[in-house]
Design a protein around this motif. Structure first.
Motif, PDB file in Angstrom:
ATOM      1  N   VAL A 131      -7.587   2.960   0.082  1.00 34.49           N
ATOM      2  CA  VAL A 131      -6.654   1.906   0.495  1.00 34.49           C
ATOM      3  C   VAL A 131      -5.535   1.835  -0.545  1.00 34.49           C
ATOM      4  O   VAL A 131      -5.794   1.540  -1.716  1.00 34.49           O
ATOM      5  N   SER A 132      -4.304   2.101  -0.125  1.00 33.52           N
ATOM      6  CA  SER A 132      -3.183   2.062  -1.070  1.00 33.52           C
ATOM      7  C   SER A 132      -2.486   0.708  -1.072  1.00 33.52           C
ATOM      8  O   SER A 132      -1.971   0.292  -2.109  1.00 33.52           O
ATOM      9  N   ASP A 133      -2.458   0.018   0.063  1.00 28.38           N
ATOM     10  CA  ASP A 133      -1.786  -1.280   0.166  1.00 28.38           C
ATOM     11  C   ASP A 133      -2.546  -2.177   1.130  1.00 28.38           C
ATOM     12  O   ASP A 133      -3.009  -1.722   2.172  1.00 28.38           O
ATOM     13  N   GLY A 134      -2.647  -3.460   0.790  1.00 28.10           N
ATOM     14  CA  GLY A 134      -3.244  -4.437   1.693  1.00 28.10           C
ATOM     15  C   GLY A 134      -4.759  -4.451   1.619  1.00 28.10           C
ATOM     16  O   GLY A 134      -5.371  -4.030   0.639  1.00 28.10           O
ATOM     17  N   ARG A 135      -5.352  -4.945   2.697  1.00 25.31           N
ATOM     18  CA  ARG A 135      -6.804  -5.078   2.805  1.00 25.31           C
ATOM     19  C   ARG A 135      -7.260  -4.497   4.124  1.00 25.31           C
ATOM     20  O   ARG A 135      -6.518  -4.493   5.104  1.00 25.31           O
ATOM     21  N   ILE A 136      -8.513  -4.063   4.150  1.00 24.18           N
ATOM     22  CA  ILE A 136      -9.087  -3.539   5.380  1.00 24.18           C
ATOM     23  C   ILE A 136     -10.570  -3.883   5.436  1.00 24.18           C
ATOM     24  O   ILE A 136     -11.247  -3.926   4.413  1.00 24.18           O
ATOM     25  N   CYS A 173      -1.541  -3.029   6.130  1.00 25.40           N
ATOM     26  CA  CYS A 173      -2.545  -2.253   5.399  1.00 25.40           C
ATOM     27  C   CYS A 173      -2.207  -0.774   5.559  1.00 25.40           C
ATOM     28  O   CYS A 173      -1.956  -0.300   6.665  1.00 25.40           O
ATOM     29  N   ARG A 174      -2.194  -0.067   4.438  1.00 26.88           N
ATOM     30  CA  ARG A 174      -1.957   1.376   4.439  1.00 26.88           C
ATOM     31  C   ARG A 174      -3.155   2.025   3.765  1.00 26.88           C
ATOM     32  O   ARG A 174      -3.524   1.636   2.658  1.00 26.88           O
TER      33      ARG A 174
END
Length: 185
Positions: A131-136, A173-174
Motif C-alpha cells: 500500500v503506497s497511499d491511503g488505507r485498504i 487508496c493506491r
C-alpha cells in the motif's frame, strides 16, 4: 471494444461455447455476449471472473501479450482498465507474459469504493501487495478473514481463495500488486 473481441477470440481458441464460459466464470451468457459484442463494459470484478474462467489474465485479454525478453513500457503507455461504475483503475506496469506468470499492477481505489469479490485463482497463484497511499481492507475467503493495511504496509497471500479489496476511507487508496502464477503447471 478490443477487450470483448479478445474474450471472444480466446473463448473460440479454447473451443468453448458461451454457455461453457458462463459456467466457468459465473457470468451470465447474455452478459458475456454483450461484452463480446462491445455493447457492455464489464466491471473489474466481472472481467476478473471471465479471465479466470478462460485461465488467462485480464492483461492478456486487454491485448498485452508481447513475446520479447526486453520490453520497455513508456510513461502513459501502460494498459489501464477503469471500472466505469466504481472509478477503480488497474494500471498494468509490466508486460503480461502468460508463460512467465508474473504481473506487476498499480490499483487505485477511490474513497469509499470496493472491488467486489474476486474469484479464487488456481492453486499455486500468489499475490503480493504494498500500500503506497491511503488505507485498504482486504477480505480473504468465503467466511472472510479481514486485514486492515495503511500506507507502507504489505501483505502476501495464497490467492486460491476469494478476495475483496475495500477502501474504507475518504481518500484515494493506491496499492501495488504482484500476481505470481509462475508455479502453475
Amino acid at each position: 471494444m478490443e477487450f470483448g473481441e479478445n474474450i471472444k477470440k480466446e473463448r473460440k481458441r479454447q473451443g468453448l461455447t458461451l454457455e461453457e464460459l458462463a459456467v466457468r466464470s459465473s457470468v451470465s451468457k447474455s452478459m458475456l455476449s454483450m461484452i463480446e459484442r462491445g455493447e457492455k463494459n464489464p466491471t473489474i470484478q466481472v472481467a476478473s471472473q471471465i479471465a479466470e474462467g478462460l485461465g488467462v489474465t485480464i492483461s492478456y485479454l486487454l491485448g498485452e501479450n508481447q513475446k520479447r525478453e526486453v520490453v520497455v513500457i513508456r510513461s502513459g503507455k501502460q494498459l489501464v482498465y477503469k471500472d466505469e461504475t466504481t472509478g477503480i483503475e488497474r494500471h498494468l506496469l509490466s508486460p503480461s507474459f502468460p508463460t512467465k506468470g508474473i504481473e506487476f499492477i498499480l490499483n487505485v481505489i477511490p474513497p469509499m469504493q470496493e472491488t467486489g469479490v474476486f474469484p479464487a485463482h488456481k492453486s499455486g497463484v500468489k499475490e503480493y501487495i504494498y500500500v503506497s497511499d491511503g488505507r485498504i481492507k482486504i477480505e480473504l475467503g468465503h467466511e472472510p478473514e479481514s486485514y486492515d493495511l495503511e500506507a507502507g504496509d504489505s501483505i502476501y497471500f495464497e490467492a486460491d481463495v476469494t478476495h475483496r479489496f475495500i477502501n474504507p476511507s475518504n481518500q484515494e487508496c493506491r496499492y501495488y500488486l504482484v500476481i505470481d502464477s509462475s508455479q502453475l503447471t
